[in-house]
Design a protein around this motif. Structure first.
Motif, PDB file in Angstrom:
ATOM      1  N   THR A   1       0.168  -6.937  -4.111  1.00  0.00           N
ATOM      2  CA  THR A   1       1.411  -6.519  -3.466  1.00  0.00           C
ATOM      3  C   THR A   1       1.278  -6.850  -1.990  1.00  0.00           C
TER       4      THR A   1
ATOM      5  N   HIS B   1       5.824  -6.331   0.806  1.00  0.00           N
ATOM      6  CA  HIS B   1       5.704  -5.598  -0.454  1.00  0.00           C
ATOM      7  C   HIS B   1       6.118  -6.445  -1.659  1.00  0.00           C
TER       8      HIS B   1
ATOM      9  N   SER C   1       5.170  -3.442  -7.939  1.00  0.00           N
ATOM     10  CA  SER C   1       6.197  -3.249  -6.917  1.00  0.00           C
ATOM     11  C   SER C   1       6.467  -1.775  -6.643  1.00  0.00           C
TER      12      SER C   1
ATOM     13  N   PRO D   1       0.811  -1.361  -0.299  1.00  0.00           N
ATOM     14  CA  PRO D   1       0.449  -2.714  -0.731  1.00  0.00           C
ATOM     15  C   PRO D   1      -1.044  -2.789  -1.023  1.00  0.00           C
TER      16      PRO D   1
END
Length: 356
Positions: free
Chosen positions: A204, A209, A295, A300
């Motif tokens: 990510t 992101h 997601s 991240p």
């Protein structure tokens, strides 16, 4: 400098946890800051071109970039709670965990059960799977089976009371207890005694992101890995690279202890099932599930997901916040595509890794 030294020291400890293929390979590993077991599993040209990420460098980058997601998702109890909320259909079938000498029922957390209750749970369910909430590499994993002779633990008949007493002496706080995941017929055929899982490496992005599947590799158990499919840098089961476009498997890869090198197999050495060109069912669905999960992470970072393939969908066995790269890099470089290189660049891992 201090961070480099800590990372290299951690690498050295890891290197000496297992025997090296040879003294020469251990020296090569120490000089390159990478596990000798991982180096010998590379193709010759990949080794010469240094198409891998040195573990000492990778450890530093994970400490700097993956720390927030690691704190959030490292513990399997946290993983279960998160998955139950964001995608309950793929959450693992965890039912209890160990607290001191008691069990906590996730459905009735206000109640504490005596640990001996686990025997009645095994009798009721037939099988249970136990593993540490904060462990990794299948260490401490236990498969409990109700058998006519009594209790089996990892395929071995034991006296139930003696096993209970011995287990509790280890002070197994936060051990998780799950029902057995019933894998689909496709993955089961490779080696029926173990749950054969897909390792999906997602990134990510730290900048926006955005999520990407960096690699996917199918793991298959062997008799010596029971009750798991643990690959352990070629010292355990079989692994096969998955083509991210269509879900097609490459050949199987394992370690040959006699030749002290990598061994490529067209078929599973125990079941005889064809590995190369096998196709993961509903691959597009699997990909979309994994991208969506990545997601939905609150931070991240990099996650190695162990995914069980059922006949209908998938189940997340666990999410690894310090995922090993060797299982993927043994097959191919993780910097083949612009998408891969872009993610590693955000983590400070360049096309040509620098030696430690």
């Amino acid at each position: 400098m201090a961070r480099r030294w800590r990372a290299y020291s951690a690498f050295v400890r890891t290197e000496f946890e297992d025997p090296a293929p040879s003294g020469l390979w251990r020296l090569r590993g120490l000089l390159r800051g990478h596990q000798s077991q991982a180096l010998i599993m590379l193709e010759e040209q990949a080794f010469l071109r240094k198409e891998y990420t040195p573990l000492s460098l990778y450890t530093r980058r994970l400490a700097a970039y993956n720390n927030r997601i690691d704190q959030f998702l490292f513990n399997k109890l946290n993983q279960k709670a998160w998955l139950d909320h964001v995608m309950p259909s793929v959450a693992p079938p965890m039912t209890h965990y160990v607290a001191g000498q008691h069990l906590v029922d996730l459905a009735k957390p206000e109640e504490r059960l005596e640990f001996g209750t686990i025997l009645s749970l095994v009798n009721q369910k037939g099988e249970l799977f136990l593993k540490p909430a904060a462990g990794g590499h299948a260490k401490g994993a236990l498969r409990l089976v109700h058998a006519p002779e009594g209790l089996q633990v990892n395929g071995r008949n034991v006296h139930a009371r003696e096993w209970l007493d011995g287990f509790l002496r280890q002070k197994p706080d936060a051990y998780t207890i799950s029902e057995i995941i019933r894998q689909g017929t496709w993955s089961e055929t490779f080696f029926p005694p173990t749950l054969n899982t897909l390792r999906v490496l997602t990134g990510t992005h730290f900048s926006n992101h955005r999520t990407v599947i960096l690699a996917a590799t199918m793991k298959m158990g062997r008799p010596e890995t029971y009750p798991t499919d643990n690959w352990k840098i070629g010292r355990g089961g079989i692994s096969a690279l998955v083509d991210p476009l269509n879900g097609v498997l490459g050949p199987g890869l394992s370690y040959n202890s006699e030749t002290r090198g990598r061994q490529v197999s067209e078929r599973h050495p125990d079941s005889g099932v064809q590995i190369r060109n096998a196709v993961i069912p509903n691959w597009d669905v699997v990909k979309s599930r994994m991208l969506r999960l990545a997601s939905q992470l609150p931070y991240p970072g990099l996650i190695g997901w162990d995914v069980a393939l059922t006949n209908d969908d998938i189940v997340i066995v666990e999410a690894n916040t310090t995922p090993g790269l060797a299982i993927h890099e043994s097959h191919a470089s993780l910097r083949r595509t612009p998408e891969q290189r872009a993610f590693w660049a955000e983590m400070g891992i360049r096309d040509k890794p620098r030696s430690t």
